[in-house]
Each structure stands twice: as C-alpha cells, then as structure tokens.
Design a protein around this motif. Structure first.
Motif, PDB file in Angstrom:
ATOM      1  N   CYS A 249       0.830  -1.209   0.000  1.00 59.29           N
ATOM      2  CA  CYS A 249       0.000   0.000   0.000  1.00 59.29           C
ATOM      3  C   CYS A 249       0.862   1.255   0.000  1.00 59.29           C
ATOM      4  O   CYS A 249       0.559   2.230  -0.702  1.00 59.29           O
ATOM      5  N   ARG A 250       1.948   1.254   0.778  1.00 60.55           N
ATOM      6  CA  ARG A 250       2.871   2.390   0.779  1.00 60.55           C
ATOM      7  C   ARG A 250       3.439   2.638  -0.613  1.00 60.55           C
ATOM      8  O   ARG A 250       3.556   3.786  -1.061  1.00 60.55           O
ATOM      9  N   ALA A 251       3.783   1.553  -1.306  1.00 63.04           N
ATOM     10  CA  ALA A 251       4.349   1.686  -2.654  1.00 63.04           C
ATOM     11  C   ALA A 251       3.320   2.269  -3.618  1.00 63.04           C
ATOM     12  O   ALA A 251       3.652   3.118  -4.462  1.00 63.04           O
ATOM     13  N   GLU A 252       2.080   1.839  -3.506  1.00 64.50           N
ATOM     14  CA  GLU A 252       1.051   2.351  -4.413  1.00 64.50           C
ATOM     15  C   GLU A 252       0.815   3.844  -4.191  1.00 64.50           C
ATOM     16  O   GLU A 252       0.711   4.618  -5.157  1.00 64.50           O
ATOM     17  N   VAL A 253       0.741   4.256  -2.940  1.00 65.63           N
ATOM     18  CA  VAL A 253       0.551   5.672  -2.651  1.00 65.63           C
ATOM     19  C   VAL A 253       1.785   6.470  -3.082  1.00 65.63           C
ATOM     20  O   VAL A 253       1.673   7.565  -3.649  1.00 65.63           O
TER      21      VAL A 253
END
Length: 346
Positions: A249-253
């Motif tokens: 999720c951090r990577a997507e954001v």
C-alpha cells in the motif's frame, strides 16, 4: 526525501475500486490516515456482511462507499468524478472456471478498460495506479538458476496456453489487461502506473482471509490446499517472493504521489524465499504449532530461490521497504490469522 514524495494531500480525493477486499481496504485505511478524502466502490453497499469494516473506517476520515460493477461501462463515473488519484484494485477472479476465456480473461480486460474510461471522463485524475500481479511477469520456462526478472519480463503466453499451469486463465488475464491498459493510457494521455505485487501477506481491515494469507499460514494451520498453493507458487515462480501488505500500500501511494516517478510497471517484492526456508523459520519462531520442516515432496522443493523478482526500479525511485525479513513480514499476520480463526490461539 525525493522531490515530489509526501506531497500535501489536503483537499485531495482518491478513488479505490473494490474497497471491501483484502488489499483495497488496507489501502483505503492508509489513504484516510494520510488525510485524503476517499471514494471507494463495492458491488452492493448495503451488504453489511461484506462492508461493515468500511463503515468502521469512516471514523478515520471522509469515506464514501459507492456502487459500481466492473462489467458495466460508465458504472465508475460517479466514483471517479473529481478524484485526483485512482487506485484500480478490483478485478474479476475465477480460478476454477472451465471456460477461462469467457469467465476470466475477457471480463478482466473489459473491467480494466471500463474503469479507465471513467478515469478519462472524470478529467481530474492525475495518475492511475493499477494493481496487477507478479504472475504477469514470471510464468515461463526457466532453465537453471540465477534468473533475475524485472519489469521488462513478461509471462510467456504461448507456454501458459500450452502447459495450462494452475490458474492459467488468471495469468493470461493479467498480461492482456496490463497491455490493453497501457495502450489505452497512451492513446488518451493518461498517466498510468502498474504495480505487480508478489505473494502479499499482513493484517488488513478485511475480516475475511484471502488466499495469500491462508497460503502464508498454511504450515501453521495445517491447511493442505493452501500449502499446495504455496508450493505451486514456488514451482511456477522459481521462488516464493513475498511482500507485506503495508509495504504494498505504501508503494502504491508513493507511486501515485511521486510526480517524478515514471509511468510503467513496478515489481513489488521485498523477500525472495522458499517453502523450505519458510518452514524452518516458522518451526523456530512458533514451536507451539509443530511445523513439519520436512515437507512432503521435499525432493521437488527448492533449497534456495532459482529466480528473483527485482524491485530495483521501485527502490531507484526512492522507495524503501519496511518489511524486508521473514520475521518482519510474519509479525502481524500471525495475530491476524488468530483473529480470523485460521490459527489456534496459544
């Protein structure tokens, strides 16, 4: 911090499709915690059995839950209207279909294009982040060891069609959906990033365990079908590559907010391991579960990975993984498994 990262989000709105799912609900939670207004889609907003955890997330910030259906063009228009970022997580999954072409491949491509058309119609979406899967990268005949696969690698569709490995229709659907998405984005000037996560584990707001969590806990739970999935991943991928849900999720954001990040594909994998290595780790860390280190079919299992899915491109953009050991990755998934009733409480 790299230029463009951590951009101010006050007044920004993000759309997450399929918000009641395992990955999407964790992404919704993260976006709300960062200060975004979030619009998310589900097929039936009134189904509290599937959506109650989304109602609980509304305490974190402005979250609107809207109806949309992947099969219908225009269904996502309302959800994407006024959004700055679009996270396309929802996708058809039909792994046991007897007609993958009609029931998995065509619906996946159609769904992806339907949502992209709504992104285009909105006129406000700065970047689209499409969640694909590592199976679009690494399903191909690999001889020998030492293979390093990156974003230029694609699963061999001739090989997949001929050999029909488990969930072969899903593999083809991901490859074709990505390629059609890139074609559409190029034709219409959409900034598109595709994230290809590997086996994803970790605690999620979702109250129902997905297949990847069950697989990661299979040697503790005794779930033979889930363990077979884990072994199948190793056989197909030449390793068991893993990513923690929070890092995904951090990577997507990060890729949405990072204005300087290039469009294209990004592999999201922080640990490359094997079934045998996982068994040894779990046996040592959780002896109360009596893990059988000598797995059945040991002669076919790998002592070390034969292939690696490289996240070098993502790291080069400035992203740092927080969960890059088995110990870190399994930290909260054990408690998550207990909470969902997958694991016994000791």
């Amino acid at each position: 911090m790299p230029a463009g990262a951590g951009a101010a989000v006050k007044g920004k709105t993000a759309c997450v499709t399929g918000g009641n799912g395992y990955i999407a609900s964790a992404l919704v939670k993260m976006l709300l915690e960062k200060g975004y207004a979030v619009k998310t889609t589900v097929r039936n907003p009134d189904d509290m059995e599937k959506n109650s955890h989304l109602m609980e997330l509304q305490a974190l910030g402005p979250l609107e839950v809207l109806h949309a259906d992947l099969d219908y063009e225009g269904s996502f228009d309302d959800a994407l209207a006024g959004c700055d970022y679009a996270f396309l997580v929802a996708a058809p999954v039909n792994l046991t279909s007897e007609n993958p072409e009609k029931e998995q491949i065509e619906p996946t491509v159609r769904a992806t294009l339907n949502v992209l058309r709504s992104c285009l119609k909105a006129g406000t979406v700065r970047r689209v982040v499409l969640t694909s899967a590592a199976s679009s990268i690494c399903i191909a005949p690999l001889e020998g060891d030492g293979h390093v696969l990156d974003e230029h690698s694609w699963s061999d569709l001739d090989y997949v069609t001929a050999e029909k490995p488990p969930a072969w229709g899903y593999v083809i659907s991901k490859v074709l959906a990505e390629k059609e998405a890139f074609r559409f984005a190029q034709d219409h000037g959409i900034s598109l990033v595709v994230v290809c996560p590997v086996l994803t584990v970790g605690a999620s707001p979702a109250p129902k365990a997905c297949a990847s969590v069950r697989a990661s806990l299979s040697m503790l739970s005794g779930d033979e079908a889930a363990l077979a999935m884990l072994k199948g991943i190793e056989k197909s991928f030449g390793a068991v590559p893993v990513i923690h849900l929070h890092d995904l999720c951090r990577a997507e954001v990060f890729l949405a907010e990072m204005a300087t990040a290039s469009s294209g594909r990004y592999i999201c994998s922080s640990v490359g391991t094997t079934v045998v290595e996982i068994a040894r780790f779990l046996a040592e860390q959780y002896p109360q579960y009596h893990v059988n280190i000598k797995q059945s079919g040991d002669d076919e299992l790998l002592e070390k990975p034969r292939a690696s899915l490289s996240s070098a491109k993502l790291v080069k953009e400035g992203f740092e993984f927080k969960y890059n050991t088995l110990d870190a990755i399994y930290g909260d998934v054990i408690e998550y498994g207990k909470a969902l009733g997958i694991l016994l409480r000791y």
